[in-house]
Scaffold this active site. Sequence first.
Site, PDB file in Angstrom:
ATOM      1  N   GLN A  21      22.466  32.348  64.496  1.00  0.00           N
ATOM      2  CA  GLN A  21      21.213  32.763  65.117  1.00  0.00           C
ATOM      3  C   GLN A  21      20.076  31.770  64.837  1.00  0.00           C
ATOM      4  OE1 GLN A  21      23.090  34.678  63.058  1.00  0.00           O
ATOM      5  NE2 GLN A  21      23.954  36.149  64.491  1.00  0.00           N
ATOM      6  N   TRP A  57      15.583  39.808  61.962  1.00  0.00           N
ATOM      7  CA  TRP A  57      16.576  39.860  60.882  1.00  0.00           C
ATOM      8  C   TRP A  57      16.006  40.480  59.614  1.00  0.00           C
ATOM      9  CZ3 TRP A  57      17.648  36.188  56.557  1.00  0.00           C
ATOM     10  CH2 TRP A  57      18.936  36.315  56.022  1.00  0.00           C
ATOM     11  N   ALA A 111      17.130  40.744  56.055  1.00  0.00           N
ATOM     12  CA  ALA A 111      18.095  39.896  55.360  1.00  0.00           C
ATOM     13  C   ALA A 111      19.183  40.714  54.685  1.00  0.00           C
ATOM     14  CB  ALA A 111      17.382  39.025  54.333  1.00  0.00           C
ATOM     15  N   ASP A 112      20.412  40.215  54.788  1.00  0.00           N
ATOM     16  CA  ASP A 112      21.551  40.797  54.093  1.00  0.00           C
ATOM     17  C   ASP A 112      21.971  39.949  52.897  1.00  0.00           C
ATOM     18  OD1 ASP A 112      22.506  39.054  56.478  1.00  0.00           O
ATOM     19  OD2 ASP A 112      24.224  39.066  55.124  1.00  0.00           O
ATOM     20  N   GLU A 156      19.327  42.480  63.664  1.00  0.00           N
ATOM     21  CA  GLU A 156      20.339  42.762  62.647  1.00  0.00           C
ATOM     22  C   GLU A 156      19.790  43.471  61.414  1.00  0.00           C
ATOM     23  OE1 GLU A 156      23.739  39.555  62.879  1.00  0.00           O
ATOM     24  OE2 GLU A 156      21.875  38.612  62.208  1.00  0.00           O
ATOM     25  N   GLU A 202      24.304  43.208  64.104  1.00  0.00           N
ATOM     26  CA  GLU A 202      25.062  43.767  62.995  1.00  0.00           C
ATOM     27  C   GLU A 202      24.249  44.926  62.420  1.00  0.00           C
ATOM     28  OE1 GLU A 202      25.982  40.754  60.156  1.00  0.00           O
ATOM     29  OE2 GLU A 202      27.534  39.842  61.394  1.00  0.00           O
ATOM     30  N   TYR A 206      24.307  46.383  56.379  1.00  0.00           N
ATOM     31  CA  TYR A 206      25.469  46.343  55.486  1.00  0.00           C
ATOM     32  C   TYR A 206      25.359  47.369  54.358  1.00  0.00           C
ATOM     33  CZ  TYR A 206      26.884  41.675  57.274  1.00  0.00           C
ATOM     34  OH  TYR A 206      27.300  40.609  58.042  1.00  0.00           O
TER      35      TYR A 206
END
Length: 569
Positions: free
Chosen positions: A138, A411, A413-414, A445, A467, A470
């Site tokens: 991305q 985003w 952040a993961d 995401e 996504e 998580y």
Amino acid sequence: MAATACLALAQTPAAPRAGAPGDAPDLGPNVHVFDPSMPRAVVQREVDEVFRRQERAQFGEGRHALLFKPGSYDVDINVGFSTQVAGLGRSPDDVLVRGAVRAEADWFQGNATQNFWRSAENLSVLPPSGADRWAVSQAAPYRRMHVRGDLLLDDGGWSSGGLLADSLIDGRVRAGTQQQWLTRDSEFAGWTGATWNMVFVGVRNAPSDRGYPTPPHTRVDRTPVVREKPFLYVDGAGAYRVQVPALRTGGQGTTWAHGARPAGESRPLGRFHLVRPGAGAAGVQAALDRGRDLLFTPGVHHLDRTLRVTRPGTVVLGLGLATLVPDHGGTALSVADVDGVRLAGLLIDAGPVASPTLLEIGPPGARRRHAADPVSLHDVFFRIGGAGPGRAARSLVVNSSDVIGDNLWLWRADHGDGVGWTVNTADHGLIVNGDDVTVYGLFVEHYQRHQTLWRGERGRTYFFQNELPYDPPRQAAWREGAHRGYPAYEVAAGVTRHEAWGLGSYCNFTADPRVVADRAFAAPHRPGVRLHHLVTVSLGGKGVIRHVVNGTGGPSDARHRVAHLAEYP
């Protein structure tokens, strides 16, 4: 951000009269301007030094723009994090790189799924090997490029999404292990490869999508309405200017190839207020209030107040992934309900104090129409956490009508610093309240509630990649009423007309693999709401997406990893 020495600028003295013929404006120490008269070794050394600093600096504060004046260069350009490489011609063919403009993933053992925040723009490339490589995910656009050969989109390992726009590839595009990709208003000799979601809008020689999902191609032959990203260039007299492209309807192929003349407006750089890190928001706002456009130079720009764009037609352009941080919990940037504002080349990074919204287009309740001259956002990215603790309830809220989005990555952040379910909190990615909003390339995401919530009428999305978060610690922490989890893309119940093409949502519930999302997409079941070519994936079998849309399609789980749905309803 510490200033860095720039050999290229050291050889080109800065002049205060930005935009006067022959003058080089002072764009700061992290803008590297190259001239074809410079020795090849000097150019290569400077390019290599920037890459050395930026190759692994995923969350560093370095920002760089490598700008090439019209002419030919024998140089190998490896593009690292937070680096923009661009030609300063009015056409990509004004700058020829006999070598490479490449993004690779040696730093991550060939895995390009974290090759974010970089760009290549407005160049022609003649690769000696016959192929250039742009292995990215991305926030890594490849725009207004002419590759005199093939283009490769992977580096041997996985890569996970990107944008090819307004570009001509003389040879073939080889997707390799690229998982999903949007190609818009471009042309190539052919395309090979597909994993989950390949979307082509306004592309000459695009592959057929008959038989979807074998292969998983989505093809829309004409782009209904778009304008290209503004860009900096040097005119024939040596003056720096910004090209502001015109609105285009029903387009196919590039705006510049085959002798086409650029359509739009050329603005002298003297019309722009040059914003350097540390300038202070008050001075920037004063420039806006005086009717100036803005050019943010590479760096991290800390804001102690909201920047308010109220003048129709204002251009806000960032170089080198210029980053805005609202330090005290406000909105970084707001745009009034006016015509023709362009925002381009910006990363908005949430600060440690929670913001209600990072970017707002139009005030709540906006009612004006802007079809003839819409607001447009180009390569505008959002980050919550990763570089440090960040919080924001919503990243982007669009209240105005007729807005165009052109490559957006939102985003939470993961990975990185300041990451955790109760640390980098963020409820919603994109909320659309305006009517007739169109987005090309929407990446959203890991938000904790809706990734995208669409309330406006007649919205259109061309390519969606998502996504789910998580890190829900347990099912009870992530549910919407009676539903387990939140949909990635929801069209609100009262909407009567909406259409979207090429939609993908994935789960990877690493904190608790028992977590379930009942549906990835939610939409009212009525004739005016149409979703085309959808896919869900359980990455590694960690977690379950029970249905693709509402109660239809699926599942994606440990046994059936990938689920496709050709049409809804």
